[in-house]
Scaffold this motif. Structure first.
Motif, PDB file in Angstrom:
ATOM      1  N   TYR A 250       0.807  -1.227   0.000  1.00  0.00           N
ATOM      2  CA  TYR A 250       0.000   0.000   0.000  1.00  0.00           C
ATOM      3  C   TYR A 250       0.842   1.281   0.000  1.00  0.00           C
ATOM      4  CZ  TYR A 250      -4.026  -2.945   1.286  1.00  0.00           C
ATOM      5  OH  TYR A 250      -5.026  -3.885   1.296  1.00  0.00           O
ATOM      6  N   THR A 251       1.487   1.574   1.129  1.00  0.00           N
ATOM      7  CA  THR A 251       2.094   2.903   1.279  1.00  0.00           C
ATOM      8  C   THR A 251       3.281   3.123   0.338  1.00  0.00           C
ATOM      9  OG1 THR A 251       3.440   2.067   3.105  1.00  0.00           O
ATOM     10  CG2 THR A 251       1.370   3.130   3.691  1.00  0.00           C
ATOM     11  N   GLY A 252       3.997   2.031  -0.004  1.00  0.00           N
ATOM     12  CA  GLY A 252       5.119   2.158  -0.939  1.00  0.00           C
ATOM     13  C   GLY A 252       4.632   2.604  -2.310  1.00  0.00           C
ATOM     14  N   LYS A 253       3.522   2.002  -2.748  1.00  0.00           N
ATOM     15  CA  LYS A 253       2.971   2.361  -4.060  1.00  0.00           C
ATOM     16  C   LYS A 253       2.465   3.809  -4.057  1.00  0.00           C
ATOM     17  CE  LYS A 253       1.825  -2.368  -5.432  1.00  0.00           C
ATOM     18  NZ  LYS A 253       0.778  -3.344  -5.841  1.00  0.00           N
ATOM     19  N   MET A 254       1.812   4.199  -2.964  1.00  0.00           N
ATOM     20  CA  MET A 254       1.330   5.587  -2.868  1.00  0.00           C
ATOM     21  C   MET A 254       2.496   6.565  -2.940  1.00  0.00           C
ATOM     22  SD  MET A 254      -0.153   7.672   0.428  1.00  0.00           S
ATOM     23  CE  MET A 254       1.373   7.349   1.315  1.00  0.00           C
ATOM     24  N   MET A 255       3.533   6.325  -2.138  1.00  0.00           N
ATOM     25  CA  MET A 255       4.637   7.286  -2.075  1.00  0.00           C
ATOM     26  C   MET A 255       5.392   7.313  -3.399  1.00  0.00           C
ATOM     27  SD  MET A 255       5.483   9.433   0.197  1.00  0.00           S
ATOM     28  CE  MET A 255       5.170   8.897   1.880  1.00  0.00           C
ATOM     29  N   PHE A 256       5.542   6.153  -4.032  1.00  0.00           N
ATOM     30  CA  PHE A 256       6.146   6.111  -5.372  1.00  0.00           C
ATOM     31  C   PHE A 256       5.343   7.005  -6.303  1.00  0.00           C
ATOM     32  CE2 PHE A 256       6.956   4.668  -9.615  1.00  0.00           C
ATOM     33  CZ  PHE A 256       8.240   4.143  -9.622  1.00  0.00           C
ATOM     34  N   GLY A 257       4.030   6.889  -6.213  1.00  0.00           N
ATOM     35  CA  GLY A 257       3.141   7.694  -7.050  1.00  0.00           C
ATOM     36  C   GLY A 257       3.297   9.184  -6.775  1.00  0.00           C
ATOM     37  N   ILE A 258       3.340   9.563  -5.508  1.00  0.00           N
ATOM     38  CA  ILE A 258       3.470  10.989  -5.163  1.00  0.00           C
ATOM     39  C   ILE A 258       4.774  11.550  -5.751  1.00  0.00           C
ATOM     40  CG2 ILE A 258       3.790  12.640  -3.270  1.00  0.00           C
ATOM     41  CD1 ILE A 258       2.027  10.808  -1.520  1.00  0.00           C
ATOM     42  N   PHE A 259       5.858  10.814  -5.562  1.00  0.00           N
ATOM     43  CA  PHE A 259       7.151  11.306  -6.061  1.00  0.00           C
ATOM     44  C   PHE A 259       7.170  11.356  -7.583  1.00  0.00           C
ATOM     45  CE2 PHE A 259      10.425  11.968  -2.737  1.00  0.00           C
ATOM     46  CZ  PHE A 259       9.577  11.893  -1.656  1.00  0.00           C
ATOM     47  N   ASN A 260       6.542  10.370  -8.210  1.00  0.00           N
ATOM     48  CA  ASN A 260       6.479  10.368  -9.675  1.00  0.00           C
ATOM     49  C   ASN A 260       5.659  11.557 -10.181  1.00  0.00           C
ATOM     50  OD1 ASN A 260       5.245   8.949 -12.418  1.00  0.00           O
ATOM     51  ND2 ASN A 260       7.394   8.502 -11.981  1.00  0.00           N
ATOM     52  N   LEU A 261       4.549  11.841  -9.514  1.00  0.00           N
ATOM     53  CA  LEU A 261       3.724  12.992  -9.898  1.00  0.00           C
ATOM     54  C   LEU A 261       4.494  14.302  -9.706  1.00  0.00           C
ATOM     55  CD1 LEU A 261       0.178  12.154  -8.435  1.00  0.00           C
ATOM     56  CD2 LEU A 261       0.905  12.027 -10.817  1.00  0.00           C
ATOM     57  N   LEU A 262       5.270  14.369  -8.607  1.00  0.00           N
ATOM     58  CA  LEU A 262       6.100  15.551  -8.352  1.00  0.00           C
ATOM     59  C   LEU A 262       7.048  15.806  -9.521  1.00  0.00           C
ATOM     60  CD1 LEU A 262       7.420  15.307  -4.681  1.00  0.00           C
ATOM     61  CD2 LEU A 262       6.605  17.373  -5.797  1.00  0.00           C
ATOM     62  N   GLU A 263       7.734  14.729  -9.944  1.00  0.00           N
ATOM     63  CA  GLU A 263       8.681  14.846 -11.056  1.00  0.00           C
ATOM     64  C   GLU A 263       8.001  15.302 -12.330  1.00  0.00           C
ATOM     65  OE1 GLU A 263      10.723  11.115 -11.530  1.00  0.00           O
ATOM     66  OE2 GLU A 263      11.506  11.281  -9.480  1.00  0.00           O
ATOM     67  N   LYS A 264       6.775  14.853 -12.502  1.00  0.00           N
ATOM     68  CA  LYS A 264       6.048  15.200 -13.729  1.00  0.00           C
ATOM     69  C   LYS A 264       5.424  16.595 -13.662  1.00  0.00           C
ATOM     70  CE  LYS A 264       4.235  10.639 -15.057  1.00  0.00           C
ATOM     71  NZ  LYS A 264       2.937   9.917 -14.974  1.00  0.00           N
ATOM     72  N   GLY A 265       5.570  17.284 -12.516  1.00  0.00           N
ATOM     73  CA  GLY A 265       5.014  18.627 -12.398  1.00  0.00           C
ATOM     74  C   GLY A 265       3.516  18.671 -12.141  1.00  0.00           C
ATOM     75  N   PHE A 266       2.979  17.597 -11.582  1.00  0.00           N
ATOM     76  CA  PHE A 266       1.538  17.518 -11.315  1.00  0.00           C
ATOM     77  C   PHE A 266       1.087  18.547 -10.268  1.00  0.00           C
ATOM     78  CE2 PHE A 266      -1.853  15.892  -8.588  1.00  0.00           C
ATOM     79  CZ  PHE A 266      -2.814  15.455  -9.487  1.00  0.00           C
ATOM     80  N   PHE A 267       1.921  18.740  -9.232  1.00  0.00           N
ATOM     81  CA  PHE A 267       1.523  19.624  -8.131  1.00  0.00           C
ATOM     82  C   PHE A 267       1.963  21.062  -8.420  1.00  0.00           C
ATOM     83  CE2 PHE A 267       2.189  15.430  -6.108  1.00  0.00           C
ATOM     84  CZ  PHE A 267       0.920  15.234  -5.575  1.00  0.00           C
ATOM     85  N   PRO A 268       1.071  22.028  -8.268  1.00  0.00           N
ATOM     86  CA  PRO A 268       1.463  23.421  -8.469  1.00  0.00           C
ATOM     87  C   PRO A 268       2.521  23.859  -7.452  1.00  0.00           C
ATOM     88  CG  PRO A 268      -0.934  23.207  -8.277  1.00  0.00           C
ATOM     89  CD  PRO A 268      -0.349  21.878  -7.933  1.00  0.00           C
ATOM     90  N   LYS A 269       3.265  24.903  -7.827  1.00  0.00           N
ATOM     91  CA  LYS A 269       4.267  25.508  -6.946  1.00  0.00           C
ATOM     92  C   LYS A 269       3.666  25.795  -5.565  1.00  0.00           C
ATOM     93  CE  LYS A 269       7.793  28.747  -7.904  1.00  0.00           C
ATOM     94  NZ  LYS A 269       8.169  30.036  -8.446  1.00  0.00           N
ATOM     95  N   ASN A 270       4.459  25.643  -4.531  1.00  0.00           N
ATOM     96  CA  ASN A 270       4.061  25.946  -3.148  1.00  0.00           C
ATOM     97  C   ASN A 270       2.978  25.020  -2.583  1.00  0.00           C
ATOM     98  OD1 ASN A 270       5.861  28.125  -3.124  1.00  0.00           O
ATOM     99  ND2 ASN A 270       4.316  29.438  -4.074  1.00  0.00           N
ATOM    100  N   SER A 271       2.715  23.922  -3.264  1.00  0.00           N
ATOM    101  CA  SER A 271       1.720  22.972  -2.736  1.00  0.00           C
ATOM    102  C   SER A 271       2.202  22.387  -1.419  1.00  0.00           C
ATOM    103  CB  SER A 271       1.509  21.808  -3.717  1.00  0.00           C
ATOM    104  OG  SER A 271       0.896  22.253  -4.888  1.00  0.00           O
ATOM    105  N   LYS A 272       1.264  22.237  -0.503  1.00  0.00           N
ATOM    106  CA  LYS A 272       1.566  21.526   0.749  1.00  0.00           C
ATOM    107  C   LYS A 272       0.838  20.193   0.688  1.00  0.00           C
ATOM    108  CE  LYS A 272       2.264  25.288   4.048  1.00  0.00           C
ATOM    109  NZ  LYS A 272       1.600  26.465   3.425  1.00  0.00           N
TER     110      LYS A 272
END
Ligand code: PLP
Length: 301
Positions: A250-272
């Motif tokens: 579970y959590t490994g797949k989620m965190m992999f996903g979050i980091f992958n989305l970060l790299e792809k620029g999914f989250f706007p600047k200054n996102s918390k």
């Protein structure tokens, strides 16, 4: 049950204006891990109210939920019965860390074939269980019901309302439903399913009372319990770098996903971003045993 201690850990991401905090639900109880504690809390209280003495539930060979129900039964004074998927497991309990643990906690097992396991929600299947075991308080597979969602609403507290994104892993959808209900409408809840399947969207809609959420379905790694070497590498690097252990289901797949989305620029600047660590670390031993047999690198504890 006492209100568990929560703990936030902030990680600084170099050269990024985006911050990620992890809510360490894995630390709230030594055996009733993470979201399983939240999902069981009001069910245990309800079982007590009904004067039930037996908890019966369902799960697979490595189920975090089975381990949690067994431990909760021991702690709160219930006999527990686990209906386990796979008849072949009956004589492999000692080789299986999850089932061995549940047995130590006093859980009685009822092993069924994969075919009859699929019938587990049918009236006739339940009626047959009543013949075998007498009366019991039934907790569904994965623990999700209305009371479980209510418990998961307690994961978010006032000081979590300044996060823009709240991320969690999704199995049956109970946890994300609680997060959605407890969130504020300006927040966005992202669920990372640990399995394939289109049914989740509808299941979450049954419990969720807001529409500020979305499922990110690209990070199940082939399906429930499926693991790829790059996931193991990620989990090991994450542990070394941030000193936070992740589970591979579970959590490994989620965190992999979050980091992958970060790299792809999914989250706007200054996102918390707040990532919920839903626990599940008991499952590492079982996965490591499988990886060892396949002569593949193990998850470092
Ligand atoms: C069970 C579990 C989930 C999934 O929770 P649901 O409420 O079924 O969606 C997520 N993470 C961990 C660690 C779990 O054990």
């Amino acid at each position: 049950m006492n209100q568990p201690r929560v703990y936030n850990q902030n990680m600084s991401l170099e050269s990024s204006s985006i911050s990620i905090a992890i809510k360490r639900e894995d630390l709230i109880h030594p055996f009733i891990s993470g979201n399983k504690y939240r999902k069981l809390k009001f069910n245990i209280l309800e079982a007590k109210t009904r004067n039930a003495s037996v908890l019966l539930t369902f799960g697979g060979a490595y189920s975090n939920h089975i381990a949690a129900v067994a431990a909760a039964g021991k702690t709160y004074g219930f006999k527990t019965i686990g209906v386990i998927r796979g008849e072949e497991l009956a004589d492999k309990v000692s080789e299986n860390p999850t089932l061995s643990f549940a047995k130590e906690q006093g859980m009685e097992f009822h092993f069924v074939s994969r075919t009859s396991y699929r019938e587990k929600t049918s009236d006739s299947f339940i009626a047959n269980l009543k013949v075998l075991f007498g009366d019991f308080y039934l907790i569904p597979e994965g623990g999700t019901n209305g009371l479980a969602v209510k418990g998961c609403e307690e994961i978010l507290q006032e000081n979590d309302f300044n996060f823009d994104y709240i991320c969690c892993s999704v199995g049956t959808g109970g946890t994300i439903s609680g997060l959605i209900n407890a969130s504020q409408s300006h927040q966005k809840i992202l669920g990372f399913p640990a399995l394939k399947g289109d049914f989740l969207q509808a299941d979450i809609c049954k419990f969720a009372n807001q529409d500020n959420w979305k499922l990110i379905t690209d990070y199940h790694f082939g399906g429930y319990g499926k693991i790829k070497p790059e996931l193991i590498t990620f989990i090991n690097q994450f542990k070394q770098r941030y000193d936070v252990p992740l589970d591979p289901i579970y959590t490994g797949k989620m965190m992999f996903g979050i980091f992958n989305l970060l790299e792809k620029g999914f989250f706007p600047k200054n996102s918390k971003i707040l990532a919920i660590h839903t626990g599940g670390l008991q499952g590492i031993a079982g996965v490591n045993a499988i990886l060892k047999r396949k002569k593949q690198p193990l998850i470092i504890l």
